[in-house]
Design an enzyme around this catalytic site. Structure first.
Site, PDB file in Angstrom:
ATOM      1  N   TYR A 124       0.835  -1.204   0.000  1.00 30.97           N
ATOM      2  CA  TYR A 124       0.000   0.000   0.000  1.00 30.97           C
ATOM      3  C   TYR A 124       0.866   1.250   0.000  1.00 30.97           C
ATOM      4  O   TYR A 124       1.945   1.273   0.611  1.00 30.97           O
ATOM      5  CB  TYR A 124      -0.934   0.009   1.219  1.00 30.97           C
ATOM      6  CG  TYR A 124      -2.046  -1.005   1.113  1.00 30.97           C
ATOM      7  CD1 TYR A 124      -3.229  -0.689   0.450  1.00 30.97           C
ATOM      8  CD2 TYR A 124      -1.917  -2.272   1.655  1.00 30.97           C
ATOM      9  CE1 TYR A 124      -4.253  -1.615   0.338  1.00 30.97           C
ATOM     10  CE2 TYR A 124      -2.935  -3.216   1.555  1.00 30.97           C
ATOM     11  CZ  TYR A 124      -4.104  -2.873   0.894  1.00 30.97           C
ATOM     12  OH  TYR A 124      -5.113  -3.789   0.782  1.00 30.97           O
ATOM     13  N   GLU A 125       0.348   2.281  -0.662  1.00 29.03           N
ATOM     14  CA  GLU A 125       1.037   3.560  -0.781  1.00 29.03           C
ATOM     15  C   GLU A 125       1.455   4.148   0.570  1.00 29.03           C
ATOM     16  O   GLU A 125       2.413   4.896   0.680  1.00 29.03           O
ATOM     17  CB  GLU A 125       0.066   4.518  -1.479  1.00 29.03           C
ATOM     18  CG  GLU A 125       0.569   5.889  -1.781  1.00 29.03           C
ATOM     19  CD  GLU A 125      -0.473   6.665  -2.572  1.00 29.03           C
ATOM     20  OE1 GLU A 125      -0.387   6.674  -3.795  1.00 29.03           O
ATOM     21  OE2 GLU A 125      -1.400   7.235  -1.952  1.00 29.03           O
ATOM     22  N   SER A 126       0.698   3.815   1.605  1.00 29.99           N
ATOM     23  CA  SER A 126       0.967   4.370   2.929  1.00 29.99           C
ATOM     24  C   SER A 126       2.235   3.802   3.546  1.00 29.99           C
ATOM     25  O   SER A 126       2.727   4.331   4.542  1.00 29.99           O
ATOM     26  CB  SER A 126      -0.221   4.075   3.846  1.00 29.99           C
ATOM     27  OG  SER A 126      -0.516   2.689   3.814  1.00 29.99           O
ATOM     28  N   GLY A 127       2.765   2.699   2.991  1.00 31.08           N
ATOM     29  CA  GLY A 127       3.985   2.120   3.528  1.00 31.08           C
ATOM     30  C   GLY A 127       3.822   0.715   4.083  1.00 31.08           C
ATOM     31  O   GLY A 127       4.752   0.156   4.649  1.00 31.08           O
TER      32      GLY A 127
END
Lengths: 255, 315
Positions: A52-55
């Site tokens: 996910y883009e959030s890490g």
């Protein structure tokens, strides 16, 4: 279970999930990509790592996440990394097989607009913009696009604005692309596909009951049809059961 | 051996905003979905700051509120939306209709913004990234520039690449789970780009759920994402990230995110919301109390403790 009870979200999720067979890492946004990746995990791609883009890498959520940064993605995850590492080393470093993107507009080369409808300086509608889409396009090996709406306004000859360019546009700008850009576009009418640089998106597959003429009429450019045009297998009872009972039982995204 | 060297940097939110946020400043507010410094944004609204340049990768509800309050003349961002829950009404009015006045807007992508913070933190003149090739973004944002690499590419030929300029905010404000009094700040869960944003700034304010004793921080130094030397002020403000969340403290208020599209679409409703919840509360403690304990119970989270690690010690 007959196909006429299948919702658009279910159809798109199932078809997108099948496209993830044999892929290792997928960069998923929230909504349909999450459903597709989660279903693929249970079916065609058990070893799939969802990033996910959030890490978050290797999420094992107890509940279906409501955002790409949902707390349930963190608890029990295999890794949570800072954004410079995620974008700089994971994505730009070439570790992502498939990036999932959505957009307001797409053209025949798979370039995407998610910034504005109309002129950027005086837009008719201001959309969210790139987020990480520009980077997902530039650095994933390939990109799948799921479009809820298949009409001439969204599938357009000319984008109002190019937020996320594919490799053709990047090359023309003198920038060496890492990946193949958009290779699959999944819609309620069928699947458009291309292998990569220099190719147009062609109609590759139709849902049962849809004709090539229907798709051409809803596409804003002169859509070419692949020689081996196929018919998409409707969602199976197993796929639907997994999606409805295991992936999104509370129907957060399944509409 | 125990020499007390730590400086106590704790102050109230009112003092921190009054001291570190001035009219005309460039203010970075970071926190990616997690730990959004909402309470700090509300205090900036209460104190009536004007002409701010706000930098925030995901310009979301708190930015919409600051826009509606007339605090912001320039926005630098890579995503302007209400997360996955809808639109920002005030931002759209400003951008689409210049209503009530135009908004200067610099558009980037996420990694473009991250690279600006990295360059800013490291005091570099620019930072390269493999984005923007063929995009229309450089056409509307002249800060995005293409350079020729001084080194040969993998095939021996010349290589071109886009670069972004550094950003150095006057002040960066971030929210975190806990810190000691001198500002050693611990974050777990999503750590986003907070450390880079703090190091890029001239001054940094860290807002925390709780201040803990020095020994708590020192028992797990790897958890410290931002060391005290980068921090000017520590503000204790429990539940200050609402409607976003603090991992392990409270969950995201998804219902509020979903309601924001309707609130912000109607200018009168938005103004009334700000009157009631921001101007109508003296500080964040009042805002929290006004929501009520029953409300907070709805966002409560259970325990999922990490297992301890052994740092070892010399015998």
């Amino acid at each position: 279970m007959t196909t006429d009870t299948v919702t658009s979200s279910e159809l798109l999720s199932v078809v997108a999930s099948r496209e993830l067979a044999a892929r290792r890492t997928v960069f998923a946004g929230i909504g349909l990509p999450t459903l597709a990746a989660s279903l693929a995990h249970l079916t065609v791609a058990p070893k799939l790592e969802i990033v996910y883009e959030s890490g978050v890498c290797g999420a094992h959520p107890s509940h279906l996440p409501e955002t790409i940064a949902d707390a349930v993605l963190i608890t029990g995850a295999e890794a949570v990394i800072p954004m410079p590492t995620l974008f700089g080393s994971v994505l730009q470093g070439g570790h992502i097989d498939v990036g999932f993107l959505g957009a307001a507009q797409i053209d025949k080369w798979g370039n995407l607009n998610s910034s504005v409808i109309g002129d950027w300086h005086h837009p008719k509608a201001r959309l969210p913009g790139s987020g990480g889409a520009n980077e997902v396009m530039a650095s994933s090996r390939e990109v799948f696009v799921v479009m809820r709406r298949h009409d001439q306004r969204s599938f357009t000859e000319e984008l109002d604005f190019c937020t996320s360019p594919g490799p053709d546009r990047a090359l023309a700008d003198g920038i060496r692309p890492l990946g193949a850009g958009v290779t699959r576009v999944i819609t309620e009418l069928g699947i458009l596909a291309r292998e990569g640089v220099g190719e147009e998106l062609k109609l590759a597959a139709l849902h049962p009951g849809v004709t090539a003429e229907d798709v051409k009429a809803n596409t804003g450019w002169d859509l070419q049809v692949a020689g081996d045009l196929s018919v998409i297998e409707p969602p199976s009872a197993d796929e639907l059961a997994l999606l409805r009972e295991d992936v999104d039982p509370e129907r957060v995204y399944l509409r | 051996m125990a020499v007390e060297t730590a400086v106590d940097k704790t102050m109230t939110m009112r003092e921190a905003v009054a001291t570190y946020v001035r009219d005309g400043d460039t203010v970075a507010l970071e926190g990616f979905t997690h730990l959004i410094p909402t309470a700090a944004g509300h205090e900036i609204i209460r104190q009536g700051r004007r002409d701010l340049t706000v930098i925030r990768m995901t310009a979301d509800i708190v930015v919409d509120q600051m826009l509606a309050s007339g605090c912001v003349s320039r926005l630098v961002s890579s995503f302007v939306g209400n997360s996955s829950a809808g639109s920002l009404g005030e931002l759209r009015r400003r951008v689409e209709n210049d209503d009530p006045e135009p908004l200067a807007f610099e558009e980037y992508s996420h990694y473009g913004m991250i690279c600006r913070y990295i360059a800013g933190a490291q005091r570099l003149p620019f930072y390269p990234l493999r984005s923007y090739g063929g995009s229309d973004l450089p056409g509307v944002n002249p800060a995005l520039r293409k350079v020729t690499s001084p080194y040969p590419g993998p095939d021996g030929g010349t290589e071109q690449i886009y670069v972004v300029p550094p950003v150095n905010p006057d002040v960066t404000i971030v929210h975190a789970q806990r810190a000691d009094r001198s500002g050693n700040t611990q974050i777990w869960g999503l750590t986003g780009v907070q450390a880079e944003a703090v190091y890029a700034a001239s001054k940094a304010v860290v807002v925390v759920e709780e201040v803990v004793e020095d020994e708590v921080v020192r028992s797990d130094p790897n958890r410290t994402v931002i060391p005290a030397h980068a921090v000017d002020a520590v503000v204790v403000c429990p539940r200050g990230a609402h409607p976003s969340f603090a991992q392990g403290y409270y969950d995201r208020d998804n219902a509020f995110y979903r309601s924001w599209s309707a609130i912000s679409k109607d200018k009168e409703r938005l103004t009334a919301w700000l009157e009631e919840w921001v101007h109508g509360t003296a500080d964040h403690a009042e805002y929290v109390a006004k929501l009520g304990e029953e409300f907070w119970e709805g966002l409560a989270v259970g325990e999922a403790m990490s297992l301890p690690v052994n740092y070892g010690r010399r015998l």
